[in-house]
Enzyme design. Structure first.
Site, PDB file in Angstrom:
ATOM      1  N   GLY A   1     -10.891  26.085 -38.027  1.00 52.98           N
ATOM      2  CA  GLY A   1     -11.855  26.473 -39.047  1.00 52.98           C
ATOM      3  C   GLY A   1     -11.351  26.411 -40.464  1.00 52.98           C
ATOM      4  N   LEU A   2     -10.359  27.233 -40.768  1.00 51.07           N
ATOM      5  CA  LEU A   2      -9.894  27.276 -42.144  1.00 51.07           C
ATOM      6  C   LEU A   2      -9.282  25.956 -42.542  1.00 51.07           C
ATOM      7  CD1 LEU A   2      -8.375  30.760 -42.867  1.00 51.07           C
ATOM      8  CD2 LEU A   2     -10.343  29.626 -43.916  1.00 51.07           C
TER       9      LEU A   2
ATOM     10  N   ASP B   1       0.814  -1.216   0.000  1.00 51.15           N
ATOM     11  CA  ASP B   1       0.000   0.000   0.000  1.00 51.15           C
ATOM     12  C   ASP B   1       0.850   1.269   0.000  1.00 51.15           C
ATOM     13  OD1 ASP B   1      -1.878  -1.942   0.172  1.00 51.15           O
ATOM     14  OD2 ASP B   1      -2.911  -1.153   1.927  1.00 51.15           O
TER      15      ASP B   1
ATOM     16  N   ASP C   1     -13.490  33.846 -36.052  1.00 48.07           N
ATOM     17  CA  ASP C   1     -12.766  32.584 -36.258  1.00 48.07           C
ATOM     18  C   ASP C   1     -13.333  31.472 -35.390  1.00 48.07           C
ATOM     19  OD1 ASP C   1     -11.313  34.480 -34.299  1.00 48.07           O
ATOM     20  OD2 ASP C   1     -10.716  32.456 -33.685  1.00 48.07           O
TER      21      ASP C   1
HETATM   22  S1  SF4 Z   1      -2.046  -7.130  -2.416  1.00 50.33           S
HETATM   23 FE1  SF4 Z   1      -3.430  -5.388  -2.461  1.00 50.33          FE
HETATM   24  S2  SF4 Z   1      -3.802  -4.940  -0.308  1.00 50.33           S
HETATM   25 FE2  SF4 Z   1      -1.986  -6.224  -0.397  1.00 50.33          FE
HETATM   26  S3  SF4 Z   1      -0.277  -4.847  -0.440  1.00 50.33           S
HETATM   27 FE3  SF4 Z   1      -0.780  -5.315  -2.544  1.00 50.33          FE
HETATM   28  S4  SF4 Z   1      -2.166  -3.676  -3.121  1.00 50.33           S
HETATM   29 FE4  SF4 Z   1      -2.095  -3.672  -0.904  1.00 50.33          FE
END
Ligand code: SF4
Ligand code: SF4
Lengths: 424, 517
Positions: free
Chosen positions: B418-419, B36, B283
């Site tokens: 446009g043009l 994470d 324009d």
């Molecule tokens: S598997 Fe999913 S929840 Fe686990 S560390 Fe990886 S991203 Fe995070």
């Protein structure tokens, strides 16, 4: 946190320090980014959370233009509350995937932290789904979770799972298995070299197609192309494969030693080996001349990330003249590092695991010329005036073998060259 | 389970990190596994922040699950407070930690730390990033201000005669779309600003929120809940017009004047904004009725739809959002444009809608940029999720009068001008000047490589009942690429409605006449 000290197997050298604390690394799901490009008829279905889906797309940096061959079955409240039957849900999602991508031959069911914590049994699910799609689609489960795997260990875990399902090779004829995903271009270069050396048959594992995975047996000689395959190695050994002890094919020296390990196992005459490798080796050495000039005497530190740290440090020290500061590695595997460790200089500091903040303090104190680190930390270090190299690039770009030796060194010279150029 | 290929929003705890990273003196302890920590790169790589976000992750591993992850939380709490000495510590779970139920918020509250703790409940399995940001901001504001909450039934005394009114700007965050520049631009419109939060604020600043006469809810996705609570508790009215576009900025100033009891408002758009004149300039005539598809967060989608129609003279052919929390407003707006809103967080559905509608311009997120690129349609990014190139070095607000200027330039840029449009038609047989070429000002974007394969035919058109005769097919090729998809679609629709099985040149022009506007 506790700094347990391991007894060293390198006389006179510093011990490997283990650290426990906050880690700043990706989880194994990240390896899907390259695995799904490598195995082109496979689909990677993560069973996880929105976090898992977000990790893969963020770590890839950009959306892959073509429709991706990976997805996440995102667990919802009702899955956790037991309102939805996990098996039924998985069947439904798998059917959706197969309907969208009818050409898919193998679906990898990849477990994540949430699916492992709630003990979703993907092995069972893979078995059941395999029977359901009998013959049409195979299902293989493995763990890419952050509680079990770090970054490149996702590939280790995938190959470990595949290893158990490889066809048996009882031909009795020696065969070479090169394990670890390599970019196709590098794989082709190695295939040519092995052919010129007269080594064969050569199987690359994983193969580009999930239905053409190589056979394994007691006659299999295993050569690791990637340094992060400890568990896969042990799974292949269980199937009879014999691991060839070799350093990893980074740089002219590393590549030569790596090829030599195979050549020796296949009884290639030294003269012939010399003849085949002399030209590409000289080419690699030439390509390293310019980068070496810039890198010589420069100090480098590695933060733990990919398990490529030790072999890369060896290459940068021995072939590029760099001085080694702390080498962090997320995980140290005695077996797969056996040929690398003796090539490192005495007294080098190796840290296994991580405690992020103290480690960053050490980097700030040592102020190395270059720090190899994850994407999240690179800019903060740069803003403190430290030059960095993102480690993920080392996994994504062709860096193995003779003809990439210069490119590999170039990844390290570029930040330094840039520093010299910029006047702002 | 929900099959997800790409996601518009991250998980709720990423919203919490956005709040922590927006502020000074706030640190977040997140009970989570190591992977994470990827969230760091959203800030340091996409937004190019110079510092890691102020988050400490416990990064528990499988081996910790067997023993004691709660102990890990307690240990990390102490070392985090010792190292970072935050004014406020937020404590929350990521998705995995929510399952193991260590209750880090409760652990922290009971740990006797000498720092205020705000526990967060992130509901990872039902909510998403923007909700997480809103909830975190709300928890923080409420947690800090609860103690000064007046008795129920209290009424706010009138502003003393001669005292200048003061307003707070609530909602801008780290990783938000152009928030950095919007707050500068909006402050130019205002006489005196109280607190801007969360971006750039400290917890001490939040304590001053009740002093202001009103709150401007700049980004409802983030500040809605907080503004509603402040209105209830401190009787501070909420100014809810989002000043994106000339008209909305005028309305915003109007609402501000009414709410604060000011009689006049001297700022007029024409004095400071070039959009009205640029849009009337000859324009720009070619912009008339350009078909535009809009998909974004609700705030930016709604604003874009209004601007597209009223200020650039486009035709809005599709409108949608991934923000389910704000879906109602988008549904209502879509209805006013005679459309059905597309409310989804599945980018495949958005892709399908774009392919079917064949708009000339797509206004969306980075997802829509990819969709548009794939289909060879011009695109401008107007909302998060966005990529590093959407955090530009230059000043480029979306809000206020300068924001309207920026938006005019940004949206007009991807269109064939446009043009040039006429020249392409006139010289369509010129081998160097034909519609395989990208507009010359876009050549650097990648040469001709993005020119799509022939636009996919409309749904049901591959029906064997409908056939293009060779001469009609050839004629179709002569139509410039940027309208070819539409021409094909209209012709097939026309043919199907009339039961014409084989489309010839006649049908093509019949259809053209039928659909001409
Ligand atoms: S598997 Fe999913 S929840 Fe686990 S560390 Fe990886 S991203 Fe995070
Ligand atoms: S694309 Fe180039 S040539 Fe065409 S109108 Fe724009 S500036 Fe002129």
């Amino acid at each position: 946190m506790s700094n347990a000290v391991l007894a060293s197997d390198r006389p006179g050298s510093a011990p490997i320090t283990q650290e426990r604390g906050q880690r700043a690394v990706f989880c194994g799901l990240t390896s899907i980014i390259w695995l799904h490009r490598k195995i082109q008829d496979a689909f990677f279905l993560v069973v996880g959370s929105r976090t898992c889906a977000h990790l893969i797309q963020s770590a890839a940096g950009v959306m892959i233009f073509a429709e991706p061959r990976f997805a996440t079955a995102v667990l919802q409240d009702r899955d956790l509350a037991g309102l939805a039957d996990a098996n039924e849900e998985l069947d439904r999602v798998a059917a959706q995937v197969i309907a969208r991508r009818p050409e898919i031959k193998t679906v990898f069911l990849v477990s994540s932290c949430p699916s492992e914590v709630i003990k979703l049994d993907l092995a069972n699910a893979a078995q059941r789904l395999g029977e359901k799609y009998d013959g049409r689609v195979r299902f293989i489960d493995y763990s890419g979770s952050g509680i079990e795997t770090t970054f490149t260990q996702g590939e280790d875990s995938c190959l470990e799972s595949l290893a158990a399902k490889l066809p048996a090779d009882d031909s009795g004829e020696p065969a070479l298995m090169v394990a670890g995903s390599l970019p196709d271009i590098v794989e082709d270069q190695f295939a040519r070299l092995f052919e010129q050396l007269g080594i064969g048959p050569v199987h690359f594992f994983p193969a580009r197609s999930s239905t053409a995975m190589p056979p394994v047996g007691p006659n299999t000689r295993l050569l690791l192309a990637q340094p992060f395959l400890g568990n896969a190695t042990r799974a292949l050994e269980k199937r009879g494969a014999k691991l060839l002890k070799a350093p990893y094919p980074y740089g002219a020296e590393g590549t030569t030693a790596w090829l030599r390990a195979a050549a020796d196992a296949f009884g290639v005459a030294p003269g012939h080996f010399e003849q085949v490798t002399a030209a590409p080796r000289a080419r690699a050495e030439r390509a390293l001349e310019a980068p070496r000039e810039r890198l010589t005497g420069k100090r480098i530190t590695f933060l733990p990330d990919s398990q490529m740290e030790l072999p890369l440090a060896r290459f940068l020290q021995r072939e590029c003249g760099m001085e080694l500061g702390e080498i962090g590695t997320p995980f140290f595997d005695q077996q797969t590092m056996a040929a690398e460790l003796p090539l490192l200089p005495e007294g080098v500091r190796i840290t296994e695991g991580q405690d992020l903040d103290p480690q960053l303090d050490r980097v700030r104190a040592a102020r190395p010329d270059l720090t190899v680190c994850g994407l999240g930390i690179a800019n903060p270090l740069e803003s403190e005036g430290l030059r960095t190299k993102w480690s993920i690039e080392l996994v994504f770009t062709p860096v193995h073998g003779y003809d990439q030796a210069g490119d590999l060194a170039g990844l390290f010279t570029r930040p330094l060259a840039r520093q010299d150029m910029l006047e702002v | 389970m929900e099959l997800t290929f790409w996601t518009y929003e991250g998980p709720p705890h990423v919203g919490a990190i956005r709040i922590a990273n927006s502020m000074r003196g706030v640190h977040l302890l997140l009970h989570s596994p190591q992977g994470d920590t990827y969230a760091d790169l959203l800030f340091t790589m996409i937004e190019r922040d110079r510092k890691r976000p102020p988050v400490t992750y416990t990064t528990f591993q499988a081996r910790d699950l067997g023993s004691d992850t709660a102990e890990l939380v307690t240990g990390t709490l102490q070392s985090t407070v010792d190292r970072f000495r935050p004014s406020v510590l937020l404590v929350g779970d990521s998705c995995t930690a929510e399952l193991i139920q260590d209750q880090p918020g409760t652990l922290a509250t009971g740990a006797g730390l000498d720092v205020p703790i705000i526990p967060l409940e992130m509901l990872a399995y039902s909510r998403k990033e923007n909700w997480g940001a809103a909830e975190t901001f709300y928890s923080l504001v409420r947690g800090l201000l609860n103690r000064q909450a007046p008795e129920p039934g209290w009424t706010r005394p009138a502003r003393p005669q001669g005292q200048r009114p003061k307003v707070n700007l609530l909602g801008p965050t780290s990783l938000g779309f152009r928030c950095r520049d919007d707050i500068i631009e909006v402050q130019k419109l205002l006489e005196s600003v109280g607190v801007v939060a969360p971006l750039g604020a400290s917890p001490q600043d939040l304590l001053r929120i009740p002093e202001a006469d009103a709150n401007i809810c700049l980004y409802p996705e983030v500040a809605d809940t907080t503004c509603a609570w402040l209105q209830r508790t401190f009787k501070q009215p909420t100014i809810s017009t989002v000043p994106i576009g000339v008209g909305a900025t005028r309305d915003f100033l109007q609402e501000l004047a009414e709410t604060l009891g000011l009689t006049e408002c001297e700022v007029t758009a024409d004095a400071v904004c070039r959009l009205p004149w640029y849009s009337r300039s000859v324009d720009s005539t070619y912009l008339t009725g350009k078909r535009v598809f809009i998909f974004a967060d609700a705030t930016h989608a709604l604003a874009a739809a209004r601007m597209a129609r009223e200020e650039l003279g486009f035709e809005v052919v599709g409108l949608g959002t991934y923000s389910r929390e704000q879906a109602r407003a988008v549904r209502k707006a879509a209805k006013d444009y005679g459309l059905e809103a597309l409310i989804t967080d599945n980018y495949l559905e958005v892709e399908k809608a774009v392919a079917e509608l064949q708009p000339e311009l797509v206004l969306g997120t980075q997802m829509e940029r990819h969709i548009a690129k794939k289909l060879g349609i011009g695109c401008a990014v107007i909302s998060t999720p966005a990529h590093v190139q959407d955090y530009p070095a230059r000043y480029s607000p979306q809000m206020g009068f300068e924001g309207a200027n920026v938006i005019f330039d940004t949206w007009v840029h991807p269109l064939v001008m446009g043009l040039e449009e006429h020249l392409l038609t006139m010289f369509r047989d010129d081998f160097e000047f034909n519609d395989d070429k990208v507009p010359s000002h876009l050549a650097a974007v990648g040469g001709t490589s993005h020119r799509p394969a022939e636009a996919p035919a409309a749904e049901g058109a591959d029906d064997a009942a409908l056939r293009w005769e060779a001469d009609a097919e050839k004629e179709l090729k002569k139509i410039p690429f940027f309208v070819r998809g539409k021409a094909r679609r209209n012709t097939e629709k026309y043919a199907m409605e009339r039961g014409v099985a084989a489309i010839n040149v006649e049908t093509l022009y019949e259809a053209k006449a039928h659909f001409s506007r």
